[in-house]
Design an enzyme around this catalytic site. Sequence first.
Site, PDB file in Angstrom:
ATOM      1  N   ASP A 134       0.815  -1.210   0.000  1.00 12.50           N
ATOM      2  CA  ASP A 134       0.000   0.000   0.000  1.00 12.50           C
ATOM      3  C   ASP A 134       0.855   1.270   0.000  1.00 12.50           C
ATOM      4  O   ASP A 134       0.477   2.287   0.564  1.00 12.50           O
ATOM      5  CB  ASP A 134      -0.897  -0.047   1.256  1.00 12.50           C
ATOM      6  N   ASN A 155     -18.554  -2.549  -2.677  1.00 12.40           N
ATOM      7  CA  ASN A 155     -17.860  -1.452  -1.980  1.00 12.40           C
ATOM      8  C   ASN A 155     -16.441  -1.270  -2.523  1.00 12.40           C
ATOM      9  O   ASN A 155     -15.643  -0.543  -1.946  1.00 12.40           O
ATOM     10  CB  ASN A 155     -17.835  -1.694  -0.471  1.00 12.40           C
ATOM     11  N   CYS A 192     -27.185  -8.500  -3.339  1.00  9.13           N
ATOM     12  CA  CYS A 192     -27.015  -7.809  -2.056  1.00  9.13           C
ATOM     13  C   CYS A 192     -26.547  -6.366  -2.273  1.00  9.13           C
ATOM     14  O   CYS A 192     -25.662  -6.099  -3.071  1.00  9.13           O
ATOM     15  CB  CYS A 192     -25.985  -8.566  -1.213  1.00  9.13           C
TER      16      CYS A 192
END
Length: 311
Positions: A134, A155, A192
């Site tokens: 990261d 998401n 969902c």
Amino acid sequence: MNNKADQFAQIIKTQAKSLGFDFCGIAKAEFLEEEAPKLEAWLNKNYQGKMSYMANHFDKRLDPTKLVDGAKTVISLIYNYFPEKRLPEDSDDFKIAKYAYGQDYHYVIKEKLKILLENLKSEIGDFGGRAFVDSAPVMERQWAQRSGLGWLGKNSLLLNRQMGSFFFLAELIIDLEVTSDPPMVKDYCGTCTRCLDACPTDAIVQPGLVDGSRCISYFTIELKEEIPQEVKGKFENWVFGCDICQDVCPWNRFSQAHKEPKFDPHPELRDFNQKDWNEITEETFNKVFSKSAIKRTKFGGLLRNLRFIQQ
């Protein structure tokens, strides 16, 4: 693929497991052609907000050979950080994202990757490569999907069928030819929409597309100026980061507690309540969060977040 490449893949996975990585997937290092227009469109919509670094190194983000000369393979790794106990126990208290409970993952995992590289070189022989956590322009979720570790949820986070999404991703990009794993092509989110429905700032603008500049994590960590009034009253007591879209995800019912002592919370943090947060001094901040990712927001940033939530 040749036998040597198969053998390398086996060695890599065995060594990764011995260092505590939960999953290891392998993909061929090549230009991410499908991602180029998506990344360009995301930047053009200014979804990066004030995170100007997201617009840097566009070509490097898409092409691992520009990060490592002669790169042939991208190894993606998963490391669990799901805590045994969530903090705080009282849901009315201030909350921090679970990944920040313990020591800063950048250092913890970078150290493991360093050892992994050394172990691989001693077993395989010398080769070129770099470790990433990261901290460089690597599209880690896309590489993890390409190597079969999961799919990108609504998401935009990587979801893994065995453990949900409470984990860190890390990569080794190496100039060694290694047998690849098949990519994850199926999307197991189905119909969902819990993450979209739960996001209080409507940061998930459509399935799989997140406006980073509307995310609570962005406001509480990345944004260095005052938080805009339009999101007042929407933070649900998150003072550093946000786990809402992960907490509501049905796949996270499979999350198991991590086994990394360095990710356990600082003893003083375990009992932090609203009074402690409101009376925090710079000295306490430096003591409790000296090795934590929370240092990124700095003491002044934390006070700003606390003020904003309570005004």
